[in-house]
Design a protein around this motif. Structure first.
Motif, PDB file in Angstrom:
ATOM      1  N   ALA A 192      30.595  21.228  12.583  1.00  0.00           N
ATOM      2  CA  ALA A 192      30.560  22.527  13.246  1.00  0.00           C
ATOM      3  C   ALA A 192      30.046  22.398  14.679  1.00  0.00           C
ATOM      4  O   ALA A 192      30.569  23.018  15.600  1.00  0.00           O
ATOM      5  CB  ALA A 192      29.676  23.487  12.451  1.00  0.00           C
ATOM      6  N   GLU A 193      29.012  21.567  14.871  1.00  0.00           N
ATOM      7  CA  GLU A 193      28.467  21.367  16.220  1.00  0.00           C
ATOM      8  C   GLU A 193      29.532  20.774  17.141  1.00  0.00           C
ATOM      9  O   GLU A 193      29.688  21.203  18.294  1.00  0.00           O
ATOM     10  CB  GLU A 193      27.254  20.444  16.163  1.00  0.00           C
ATOM     11  N   ALA A 194      30.265  19.805  16.648  1.00  0.00           N
ATOM     12  CA  ALA A 194      31.286  19.158  17.474  1.00  0.00           C
ATOM     13  C   ALA A 194      32.399  20.115  17.867  1.00  0.00           C
ATOM     14  O   ALA A 194      33.076  19.908  18.885  1.00  0.00           O
ATOM     15  CB  ALA A 194      31.870  17.964  16.723  1.00  0.00           C
ATOM     16  N   SER A 195      32.595  21.179  17.072  1.00  0.00           N
ATOM     17  CA  SER A 195      33.687  22.122  17.357  1.00  0.00           C
ATOM     18  C   SER A 195      33.262  23.279  18.247  1.00  0.00           C
ATOM     19  O   SER A 195      34.096  24.119  18.581  1.00  0.00           O
ATOM     20  CB  SER A 195      34.235  22.678  16.035  1.00  0.00           C
ATOM     21  N   GLN A 196      31.985  23.336  18.647  1.00  0.00           N
ATOM     22  CA  GLN A 196      31.522  24.439  19.492  1.00  0.00           C
ATOM     23  C   GLN A 196      32.194  24.389  20.863  1.00  0.00           C
ATOM     24  O   GLN A 196      32.383  23.315  21.444  1.00  0.00           O
ATOM     25  CB  GLN A 196      30.006  24.394  19.654  1.00  0.00           C
ATOM     26  N   ALA A 197      32.524  25.573  21.367  1.00  0.00           N
ATOM     27  CA  ALA A 197      33.271  25.661  22.626  1.00  0.00           C
ATOM     28  C   ALA A 197      32.520  25.030  23.782  1.00  0.00           C
ATOM     29  O   ALA A 197      33.116  24.351  24.638  1.00  0.00           O
ATOM     30  CB  ALA A 197      33.581  27.126  22.929  1.00  0.00           C
TER      31      ALA A 197
END
Length: 660
Positions: A192-197
């Motif tokens: 989820a962290e890696a997918s943050q804008a």
């Protein structure tokens, strides 16, 4: 972070609500008995994956994306989280690095170096800040929880990237920006962290250790078959302690001094929630709250073995001690100095996912649906996954839960249903018994009607000629005596035939509005009572009027009363009682006679069954009464006791007749 990286295998979900109970964000929606993760509310802690005994929760794999990166032609680097020794127990770290290289990665780095950089920035932050309070941001599940459920604290999140992002930025400085970076670790929240804008392009894929093992299996990579190799520099130092509780503080050379209370370190779902709440309330009194959602990263949901906590910690500690013993400290210090100007800052944004409190009417309606009418009904047992019944009710109002999740309510409903089913079963058994009896009566009635019609005419001729001969016969003669016997027995046969016709019910009902109390009084005037039998009539009807065939009900009452008198040859008490409700009237004939033996109860309504002496009864009275009641669409009930040791003997016959 609206997408969920955890899905539910519906066929395996067994409605145990363990995931609801263990989810700190209450990001589980239960609908139609199925528990699904809500992406917008999920903080990626993986608790639901770890606690599901049926393996119904599944982490979304990124192995396909990683394979695409390896085939892209661009150099690809793997960053291994410092918890890897707790995953690959018994495998030398150089073989682990060699296995990763065998998959096609050009570079294999330790995230421990990024953790070293982050630790230094935290020490600098606390040294330079004057009185500001911070929450550490090394755990993506922890700062994700703050963003969603304590958005007022977003300004207190330390503006420093996690070791994963720090490592990605450091190795891109070393190898160039044209580099694919894949993070491999024990944490679902890293996906989820890696997918943050705001972190777009930093991490190209995030894998858990089970995903890495799947790639090893697919490529046939095994520890014994690869060439051992060291991790690519820069190497990590005490940053390798990050996955252990308070390892971050040791790496940053920060002391959780219990006397000053400037730093508070905690881990685990419950303690994280409590610490953040106290931080928000201003009760923590600390300049830095260092919190992990798991009991250290070594207990993350992305580790595949079943080793206990302290065993995992031991393997990480042993690895760090080994690395520190061989570390080139001057080279490490130089590597760190080269990264002094590396941007390790980041920002955070509120993503308010708090559930609004429903209005009082909605909340009370939800409570009623769970059977919670009073405060005493609120057991707060936690079986539904929520701490209190009111929390459960709020979740119902928001569409996150169902009232059936309340175990006491469900058990109560089930018990009620079982009782209703048992009642219906008893009613069905009674109906089946009545149906069998009705079919038997109908068959015997047809037979009786046929016999009666065939016998009635010749019997009438015999009776007529017997009386004619009697008129011509002299008194006192032997022939007159014989003719009298013939006439007497023929007359008895005529009464039996009349009883058979009544039993066959060839005549139709003529329903009229009748006062039941007057009907009872009329019927009892036709019953001769011996001196040793007392009569008591009890009227207990609110509305005595019912639509019945008066003559037939009088006949039925008379039959029952005569039988009651016959059952009391030594005297006793006869009671006639009437009762009613909105739909039915009940007429009961109660005697204190000898009672009916249990073995005869199923036979008493059969034609010609009698316990009286020969010549004293035809065995048709109760059969006729049964037919009359059934033609009124009613039922007749019998309670009897023939055992004096079990209590007073006697019988109660009750006719239940529809009012209309």
């Amino acid at each position: 972070m609206g997408a969920s990286f955890i899905t539910t295998i519906k066929e395996r979900c067994r409605v145990c609500y363990t995931c609801v109970r263990e989810c700190p964000a209450k990001a589980i929606r239960v609908a139609d008995g199925q528990a699904a993760v809500i992406g917008s509310r999920c903080i990626g802690c993986g608790n639901c994956v770890r606690v599901c005994s049926q393996n119904a929760k599944q982490v979304t794999f990124a192995t396909a994306e990683t394979e695409e990166l390896l085939r892209s032609g661009r150099p690809t680097a793997a960053c291994l989280a410092p918890s890897f020794p707790a995953e690959f127990v018994g495998v030398d770290y150089m073989r682990v690095a060699g296995m990763v290289r065998a998959l096609g990665f050009k570079y294999v780095h330790e995230t421990a170096f990024g953790a070293d950089l982050v630790a230094r920035r935290y020490r600098e932050l606390l040294t330079k800040s004057s009185g500001r309070r911070y929450i550490s941001t090394t755990c993506p599940a922890a700062f994700g929880f703050v963003e969603r459920y304590h958005p007022e604290l977003v300004g207190s999140l330390a503006p420093i990237v996690s070791p994963m992002i720090a490592t990605a930025r450091a190795i891109r400085r070393l190898h160039g920006n044209d580099l694919n970076v894949v993070f491999i670790g024990p944490c679902v929240a890293k996906k989820a962290e890696a997918s943050q804008a705001e972190l777009a392009g930093e991490i190209d894929a995030a894998l858990t250790f089970p995903e890495l093992r799947k790639m090893f299996e697919d490529h046939g990579v095994e520890a014994w078959s690869v060439e051992p190799s060291d991790f690519d520099p820069p190497h990590g130092a005490t940053g390798g302690l990050f996955p252990i509780s308070r390892g971050f503080l040791q790496a940053a050379d920060l002391n959780e001094d219990l006397l000053t209370g400037d730093i508070v370190s905690t881990q685990g779902r419950e303690y994280m929630l409590e610490a953040i709440k106290e931080f928000a309330d201003g009760d923590l009194g600390a300049r830095l709250l260092e919190t992990l959602c798991c009991d250290g990263c070594v207990m993350g949901a992305g580790i595949s073995n079943d080793l206990p906590l302290f065993n995992r910690r031991r393997h990480v500690r042993k690895y760090v001690c080994r690395r520190m013993a061989t570390l080139d400290h001057e080279r490490w210090a130089e590597d760190v100095r080269q990264m002094d100007d590396l941007d390790l800052s980041r920002t955070f944004h509120p993503d308010d996912q708090r559930i609004p409190t429903p209005n009082k009417a909605e909340l009370e309606a939800a409570m009623r649906r769970m059977g919670k009418e009073t405060s005493e009904d609120e057991l707060n047992c936690g079986a539904c996954g929520y701490l209190t019944c009111r929390e459960h009710a709020v979740a119902i109002c928001e569409g996150l839960a169902e009232s059936e999740m309340c175990l006491p309510y469900t058990i109560d409903q089930l018990s009620r249903t079982v009782r209703e089913v048992e009642t219906k079963r008893s009613q069905l058994a009674e109906a089946q018994e009545a149906l069998v009896q009705s079919e038997k009566m109908a068959s015997m009635g047809q037979l009786a009607a046929g016999i009666a019609h065939e016998v009635n005419n010749p019997l009438g001729v015999v009776l007529m000629y017997a009386h004619l001969l009697l008129e011509d016969c002299e008194d006192g003669s032997k022939m007159r005596e014989d003719l009298s016997l013939i006439a007497e027995q023929a007359d008895r046969c005529k009464k039996i035939v009349a009883g058979l016709l009544n039993f066959a019910r060839q005549n139709k009902l003529v329903r009229r509005s009748v006062d039941i109390r007057q009907l009872i009084d009329r019927a009892m005037r036709a019953v001769p009572l011996p001196e040793n039998v007392s009569l008591k009539i009890e009227h207990d009807m609110d509305d005595p009027v019912a639509e019945v065939d008066r003559d037939q009900i009088v006949q039925a009452l008379t039959n029952l009363a005569n039988n009651a008198v016959a059952a009391m040859p030594n005297g006793g008490a006869l009671t006639i009682r009437d009762e009613d409700d909105a739909d039915n009237v009940r007429l009961s004939v109660i005697d204190s006679g000898a009672g009916v033996p249990p073995e005869n109860l199923n036979k008493i309504f059969e034609p010609f069954f009698t316990t009286k002496q020969i010549g004293k009864g035809t065995g048709l009275g109760l059969a006729v009464t049964y037919g009359i009641v059934k033609m009124h669409n009613g039922e007749i009930r019998v309670k009897s006791n023939a055992d004096g040791e079990a209590g007073p003997t006697g019988s109660t016959f009750t006719m239940v007749l529809p009012r209309k």
